[in-house]
Write an enzyme that holds these catalytic residues in place. Structure first.
Site, PDB file in Angstrom:
ATOM      1  N   SER A  65      13.367  32.279  64.896  1.00 50.64           N
ATOM      2  CA  SER A  65      13.952  32.914  66.067  1.00 50.64           C
ATOM      3  C   SER A  65      14.271  31.829  67.087  1.00 50.64           C
ATOM      4  O   SER A  65      13.382  31.100  67.503  1.00 50.64           O
ATOM      5  CB  SER A  65      12.940  33.918  66.629  1.00 50.64           C
ATOM      6  N   LYS A  73      17.777  33.826  63.667  1.00 58.96           N
ATOM      7  CA  LYS A  73      17.911  34.928  64.639  1.00 58.96           C
ATOM      8  C   LYS A  73      18.158  34.295  66.000  1.00 58.96           C
ATOM      9  O   LYS A  73      17.412  33.411  66.422  1.00 58.96           O
ATOM     10  CB  LYS A  73      16.624  35.749  64.622  1.00 58.96           C
ATOM     11  N   LEU A  74      19.229  34.752  66.655  1.00 57.84           N
ATOM     12  CA  LEU A  74      19.567  34.212  67.966  1.00 57.84           C
ATOM     13  C   LEU A  74      19.174  35.199  69.042  1.00 57.84           C
ATOM     14  O   LEU A  74      19.534  36.388  68.974  1.00 57.84           O
ATOM     15  CB  LEU A  74      21.084  33.972  68.065  1.00 57.84           C
ATOM     16  N   LYS A  75      18.456  34.733  70.043  1.00 58.87           N
ATOM     17  CA  LYS A  75      18.191  35.554  71.209  1.00 58.87           C
ATOM     18  C   LYS A  75      19.483  35.620  72.006  1.00 58.87           C
ATOM     19  O   LYS A  75      20.154  34.584  72.179  1.00 58.87           O
ATOM     20  CB  LYS A  75      17.097  34.901  72.058  1.00 58.87           C
ATOM     21  N   ASP A 100      18.941  39.174  68.642  1.00 62.48           N
ATOM     22  CA  ASP A 100      17.891  39.974  69.271  1.00 62.48           C
ATOM     23  C   ASP A 100      18.145  40.020  70.774  1.00 62.48           C
ATOM     24  O   ASP A 100      18.145  38.985  71.446  1.00 62.48           O
ATOM     25  CB  ASP A 100      16.523  39.334  68.992  1.00 62.48           C
ATOM     26  N   ASN A 148      16.380  42.000  73.000  1.00 60.78           N
ATOM     27  CA  ASN A 148      15.202  42.383  73.795  1.00 60.78           C
ATOM     28  C   ASN A 148      15.557  43.386  74.898  1.00 60.78           C
ATOM     29  O   ASN A 148      15.180  43.207  76.069  1.00 60.78           O
ATOM     30  CB  ASN A 148      14.504  41.145  74.386  1.00 60.78           C
ATOM     31  N   GLU A 150      19.057  43.426  66.838  1.00 57.33           N
ATOM     32  CA  GLU A 150      17.705  43.885  67.137  1.00 57.33           C
ATOM     33  C   GLU A 150      17.569  44.341  68.585  1.00 57.33           C
ATOM     34  O   GLU A 150      18.013  43.654  69.502  1.00 57.33           O
ATOM     35  CB  GLU A 150      16.731  42.727  66.842  1.00 57.33           C
ATOM     36  N   ASP A 183      12.375  46.979  67.549  1.00 57.03           N
ATOM     37  CA  ASP A 183      11.130  46.225  67.726  1.00 57.03           C
ATOM     38  C   ASP A 183      10.322  46.910  68.841  1.00 57.03           C
ATOM     39  O   ASP A 183       9.448  47.750  68.563  1.00 57.03           O
ATOM     40  CB  ASP A 183      11.494  44.768  68.088  1.00 57.03           C
ATOM     41  N   LYS A 189       5.558  44.419  63.851  1.00 62.31           N
ATOM     42  CA  LYS A 189       4.620  43.455  64.452  1.00 62.31           C
ATOM     43  C   LYS A 189       3.293  44.171  64.483  1.00 62.31           C
ATOM     44  O   LYS A 189       3.149  45.187  65.178  1.00 62.31           O
ATOM     45  CB  LYS A 189       5.036  43.121  65.886  1.00 62.31           C
ATOM     46  N   GLY A 247       7.383  38.180  65.040  1.00 66.28           N
ATOM     47  CA  GLY A 247       6.414  37.183  65.494  1.00 66.28           C
ATOM     48  C   GLY A 247       6.274  37.235  66.994  1.00 66.28           C
ATOM     49  O   GLY A 247       7.180  37.706  67.704  1.00 66.28           O
TER      50      GLY A 247
END
Ligand code: NPG
Length: 370
Positions: free
Chosen positions: A136, A162-164, A189, A191, A214, A239, A263, A291
């Site tokens: 990530s 995986k790119l934030k 992702d 968030n 995500e 998530d 998770k 993670g």
């Protein structure tokens, strides 16, 4: 079954090798609670995935410490002879706080398995002894730096990037990575940084052949996620929205996602995580192991979980050196084929190195059963 005689709570801090930035904040240090339970049969370790601030979820270190010390540990002592599988009921008078609960569930389970000489992976029904690793990548200061980091991780062998992402730089950054690496498994992702009004961003991302998007929307918005999923091609993965097996089945039934990030800490521990896996498997939805920048203690548990049959996508189970110069345990290393070995020793199969543990401890409290 065993009687827990004492619990040591320990706050540890380890610097990260590079700051990790997400759409909700930046972390420069891993700081978390470790619990070591002592039972009449032996000992076990659990790592709490809560962080410094209540940003990823409501839970955070200082709050989790109080919940553990003043509610969960007294309940555990009062329960007497218990197994990890009983702790759901033992902790039922405390609402929520899955991360704090997971710490003790995992520690008691580790103690049970160590005393039985059985590995966590075998207990969970693992069907592999190596798992595929993803990485990530935090939000970088510039696109060039992001491209450098991604190239470095690919050279090490990571099987999925995986790119934030965050509003403003999202499509441009992801397109740059896709252009540089046309064939790699790539995901993003958010968030929870977006709303349904941002559908044009997700339609643009649809053109970049992503493995998944995500947690695009607010963690409580299952219905909105279901609407978004109908408007875009990329599979949505949830998530933050999934805090229990019930959330997992609601999300899948509503069509709010097609993939789940499991998770164990977020859902209340390894036994609940196994139930989330089972729910997803019954609906033929792939899962993968998320993670939380864990130390070697949490990483060992995550690797065992990742070895279960429904974990068919690479997880955020990266090598120790991606996070820390020195881990708390012997470092977890990834082979050049992008896989990591699942610990096979009793319980989680690893122990903290005593000197490292001492050097990283910020606070220690021992609580004994009367
Ligand atoms: O490799 O452990 C890892 C980090 C994976 O991106 C990752 N975790 O939102 O999933 C997340 C994010 C995270 C990290 C969230 C730390 C909260 C704390």
């Amino acid at each position: 079954m065993s009687v827990v005689r004492a619990v040591e709570l320990r706050l540890v801090g380890i610097p990260l090798v590079r700051p990790f930035r997400t759409s909700f904040g930046v972390e420069t240090e891993k700081r978390c609670i470790l619990a070591r339970v002592e039972t009449d049969l032996g000992y076990g370790w659990g790592e709490c995935v809560a962080g410094i601030d209540p940003d990823f979820s409501e839970e955070f270190n200082e709050g989790a410490w109080l919940v553990l010390r003043d509610f969960l540990i007294p309940a555990l002592f009062a329960a007497g002879d218990v197994g990890a599988a009983d702790l759901d009921a033992v902790f039922s008078r405390v609402r929520g706080h899955p991360m704090a609960k997971a710490t003790l569930v995992n520690a008691v389970l580790d103690a049970e398995l160590r005393s039985a000489g059985r590995s966590l992976a075998s207990f969970l029904g693992a069907d592999k002894d190596r798992v595929a690793c993803g990485v990530s990548v935090g939000i970088a200061p510039t696109t060039e730096e992001l491209l450098d980091q991604v190239a470095g991780y690919l050279a090490e062998g990571y099987r999925r990037i995986k790119l934030k992402i965050e509003p403003g730089t999202d499509v441009e950054r992801v397109a740059a990575v896709r252009e540089a690496h046309p064939d790699i498994p790539l995901s993003v992702d958010a968030n929870a940084a977006y709303t349904l009004a941002d559908v044009t961003v997700f339609r643009a991302l649809d053109e970049l052949d992503l493995l998944m998007v995500e947690q695009p929307l607010h963690h409580e918005d299952l219905v909105q996620h279901a609407k978004l999923q109908q408007m875009i091609r990329s599979p949505i993965c949830l998530d933050e929205s999934i805090r229990s097996p019930a959330d997992a089945s609601a999300a899948l039934e509503l069509g709010a996602c097609r993939i789940l990030n499991v998770k164990q800490g977020r859902v209340g521990g390894l036994l609940e995580a196994r139930r989330v896996h089972d729910v997803a498997r019954a609906q033929e939805a792939p899962v993968w192991c998320g993670g939380m920048l864990e130390t070697g203690i949490g990483r060992a548990a995550n690797l065992a979980l990742s070895a279960m049959p429904g974990f068919t996508l690479p997880g955020d189970t990266s090598a120790s050196r991606r996070y820390f110069e020195q881990d708390l345990t012997e470092p977890f290393e990834m082979a050049s084929d992008g896989t990591m070995g699942v610990p096979s020793g009793p319980g989680i199969g690893v122990d903290p190195l005593p000197d490292r543990l001492r050097a990283c401890t910020l606070r220690l409290e021992r609580i004994e059963k009367e």
